[in-house]
Design a protein around this motif. Structure first.
Motif, PDB file in Angstrom:
ATOM      1  N   ALA A 163       6.842  -3.143   7.222  1.00 43.49           N
ATOM      2  CA  ALA A 163       7.789  -2.108   7.655  1.00 43.49           C
ATOM      3  C   ALA A 163       8.155  -1.187   6.493  1.00 43.49           C
ATOM      4  N   ARG A 164       8.381  -1.760   5.309  1.00 44.59           N
ATOM      5  CA  ARG A 164       8.736  -0.943   4.152  1.00 44.59           C
ATOM      6  C   ARG A 164       7.553  -0.083   3.707  1.00 44.59           C
ATOM      7  N   PHE A 165       6.345  -0.656   3.745  1.00 45.80           N
ATOM      8  CA  PHE A 165       5.171   0.131   3.392  1.00 45.80           C
ATOM      9  C   PHE A 165       4.954   1.256   4.393  1.00 45.80           C
ATOM     10  N   THR A 166       5.196   0.992   5.659  1.00 45.38           N
ATOM     11  CA  THR A 166       5.047   2.027   6.683  1.00 45.38           C
ATOM     12  C   THR A 166       5.964   3.208   6.394  1.00 45.38           C
ATOM     13  N   GLN A 167       7.190   2.917   5.959  1.00 50.05           N
ATOM     14  CA  GLN A 167       8.113   3.988   5.604  1.00 50.05           C
ATOM     15  C   GLN A 167       7.604   4.762   4.381  1.00 50.05           C
ATOM     16  N   THR A 168       7.101   4.024   3.388  1.00 52.68           N
ATOM     17  CA  THR A 168       6.514   4.674   2.214  1.00 52.68           C
ATOM     18  C   THR A 168       5.342   5.550   2.616  1.00 52.68           C
ATOM     19  N   TYR A 169       4.544   5.051   3.537  1.00 58.42           N
ATOM     20  CA  TYR A 169       3.376   5.785   4.028  1.00 58.42           C
ATOM     21  C   TYR A 169       3.813   7.066   4.731  1.00 58.42           C
ATOM     22  N   GLN A 170       4.806   6.956   5.593  1.00 54.06           N
ATOM     23  CA  GLN A 170       5.289   8.132   6.319  1.00 54.06           C
ATOM     24  C   GLN A 170       5.891   9.160   5.365  1.00 54.06           C
ATOM     25  N   ASP A 171       6.582   8.692   4.325  1.00 54.81           N
ATOM     26  CA  ASP A 171       7.157   9.605   3.335  1.00 54.81           C
ATOM     27  C   ASP A 171       6.071  10.352   2.559  1.00 54.81           C
ATOM     28  N   ALA A 172       4.913   9.690   2.378  1.00 53.58           N
ATOM     29  CA  ALA A 172       3.812  10.307   1.645  1.00 53.58           C
ATOM     30  C   ALA A 172       3.123  11.394   2.464  1.00 53.58           C
ATOM     31  N   PHE A 173       3.303  11.361   3.779  1.00 50.91           N
ATOM     32  CA  PHE A 173       2.688  12.344   4.662  1.00 50.91           C
ATOM     33  C   PHE A 173       3.756  12.933   5.583  1.00 50.91           C
ATOM     34  N   PRO A 174       4.667  13.733   5.027  1.00 57.01           N
ATOM     35  CA  PRO A 174       5.790  14.234   5.821  1.00 57.01           C
ATOM     36  C   PRO A 174       5.380  15.145   6.973  1.00 57.01           C
ATOM     37  N   ASP A 175       4.208  15.742   6.885  1.00 56.41           N
ATOM     38  CA  ASP A 175       3.764  16.632   7.960  1.00 56.41           C
ATOM     39  C   ASP A 175       3.044  15.892   9.076  1.00 56.41           C
ATOM     40  N   SER A 176       2.820  14.613   8.888  1.00 62.40           N
ATOM     41  CA  SER A 176       2.132  13.829   9.910  1.00 62.40           C
ATOM     42  C   SER A 176       3.085  13.437  11.022  1.00 62.40           C
ATOM     43  N   ARG A 177       2.539  13.281  12.233  1.00 62.17           N
ATOM     44  CA  ARG A 177       3.358  12.866  13.369  1.00 62.17           C
ATOM     45  C   ARG A 177       3.319  11.347  13.581  1.00 62.17           C
ATOM     46  N   LEU A 178       2.774  10.631  12.600  1.00 63.00           N
ATOM     47  CA  LEU A 178       2.630   9.182  12.748  1.00 63.00           C
ATOM     48  C   LEU A 178       3.989   8.506  12.901  1.00 63.00           C
ATOM     49  N   THR A 179       4.179   7.790  13.996  1.00 63.15           N
ATOM     50  CA  THR A 179       5.419   7.072  14.260  1.00 63.15           C
ATOM     51  C   THR A 179       5.082   5.678  14.768  1.00 63.15           C
ATOM     52  N   LEU A 180       5.694   4.668  14.167  1.00 60.39           N
ATOM     53  CA  LEU A 180       5.492   3.286  14.595  1.00 60.39           C
ATOM     54  C   LEU A 180       6.848   2.657  14.878  1.00 60.39           C
ATOM     55  N   ASP A 181       7.004   2.119  16.078  1.00 57.71           N
ATOM     56  CA  ASP A 181       8.239   1.385  16.380  1.00 57.71           C
ATOM     57  C   ASP A 181       8.078  -0.064  15.929  1.00 57.71           C
ATOM     58  N   ASP A 182       9.091  -0.878  16.167  1.00 56.77           N
ATOM     59  CA  ASP A 182       9.066  -2.271  15.711  1.00 56.77           C
ATOM     60  C   ASP A 182       7.887  -3.041  16.286  1.00 56.77           C
ATOM     61  N   ALA A 183       7.560  -2.784  17.543  1.00 54.72           N
ATOM     62  CA  ALA A 183       6.445  -3.497  18.180  1.00 54.72           C
ATOM     63  C   ALA A 183       5.119  -3.137  17.511  1.00 54.72           C
ATOM     64  N   ALA A 184       4.956  -1.852  17.176  1.00 56.51           N
ATOM     65  CA  ALA A 184       3.717  -1.430  16.531  1.00 56.51           C
ATOM     66  C   ALA A 184       3.615  -2.013  15.127  1.00 56.51           C
ATOM     67  N   ILE A 185       4.738  -2.050  14.404  1.00 51.33           N
ATOM     68  CA  ILE A 185       4.737  -2.633  13.063  1.00 51.33           C
ATOM     69  C   ILE A 185       4.394  -4.119  13.122  1.00 51.33           C
ATOM     70  N   GLN A 186       4.937  -4.815  14.093  1.00 49.80           N
ATOM     71  CA  GLN A 186       4.605  -6.235  14.261  1.00 49.80           C
ATOM     72  C   GLN A 186       3.125  -6.402  14.567  1.00 49.80           C
TER      73      GLN A 186
END
Length: 282
Positions: free
Chosen positions: A214-237
């Motif tokens: 979950a923390r890496f996913t947030q880091t990943y999303q921060d690295a690509f602010p223009d991306s529409r990538l979104t993961l909810d809790d189920a996707a992260i699991q």
């Protein structure tokens, strides 16, 4: 190796890109190439713990330390980052990432990284002499030497003999040198028992927990602010489950998920998407 296009071509309603989108990115050795170029680095608790233990081995002047973990657990990434840090701090750090199959390959690469005066025509005995001269000089100058060898399981038996000699003569409290060896855990049983017996410390690089993902996913999303990538809790699991907590696989899944989202009308990644991508990576 499957291509990611297979699933999407056969499931047009999945809202994911077809082979035409991903094929140029998934080449022969591929998903790994994408990960190396695109995924941000993440200092997970497992990474920090392993680094702390490696630092402890140097403080104690351990002769040999072994870093182990499954394929894809991040051993090479850790060693690359850690050795760069040691060099900035003034240590002499030969880092042999792909040990040569033959004795001369290994000796030549080690001699070059120790800044020995050698050439392609230098014979193995001359290489070995120059290596020992450089190590002795560094010891007299009280400059710490850390010899790091990755993928030790790929080495020939004669190269393991060289490592044993290095450890016995040039590593430990009296010389200030240390030998750090990295080996996949699945190959640990076939690892040279003589080197294992000499190891003062064995460090297991643990897989990431769901919280780490979950923390890496947030880091990943921060690295690509223009991306529409979104993961909810189920996707992260789902990412955590299908990757078995292995950073390399987690990065591959997120890289391909981002490409998929950018090439479709979808704005989120579902557990089904994660599962399909993982199956295509197998």
């Amino acid at each position: 190796m499957k291509t990611a296009g297979g699933f999407y071509r056969n499931n047009p309603m999945a809202g994911m890109p077809c082979a035409a989108v991903l094929a140029p990115l998934l080449t022969a050795s591929s998903p790994q190439v994408i990960v190396a170029r695109m995924s941000p680095f993440f200092e997970s608790p497992a990474y920090l713990e392993a680094v702390a233990r490696l630092e402890y081995a140097l403080v104690r002047r351990d002769r040999v330390a072994v870093l182990t973990g499954p394929l894809g657990s991040g051993k090479s990434t850790l060693l690359d980052k850690w050795t760069s840090k040691l060099r900035r701090e003034g240590s002499i750090v030969p880092y042999l990432q792909t040990p040569g199959t033959f004795e001369q390959d290994f000796l030549w690469e080690l001699a070059i990284q120790l800044k020995a005066d050698v050439g392609l025509a230098t014979t193995p005995p001359e290489l070995w002499f120059q290596i020992r001269e450089r190590l002795t000089t560094y010891a007299l100058e009280e400059r710490p030497v850390v010899i790091v060898v990755d993928h030790v399981e790929e080495m020939a038996p004669e190269t393991a003999d060289l490592l044993l000699t290095l450890a016995r003569l040039h590593c430990g409290a009296t010389t200030g040198g240390s030998l750090i060896l990295s080996v996949d855990s699945v190959n640990l049983r076939s690892f040279d028992v003589r080197l294992l017996k000499m190891a003062d410390l064995k460090i297991e690089l643990e897989a990431w927990s769901c919280e780490d993902v979950a923390r890496f996913t947030q880091t990943y999303q921060d690295a690509f602010p223009d991306s529409r990538l979104t993961l909810d809790d189920a996707a992260i699991q789902a990412v955590s489950q299908h990757s078995e907590g292995l950073p390399r696989v987690i990065s591959q899944i997120l890289d391909l998920s981002r490409l998929a989202v950018e090439a479709s009308d979808s704005q989120s990644v579902t557990p089904e998407t994660v599962e399909a991508i993982r199956e295509e990576l197998l």
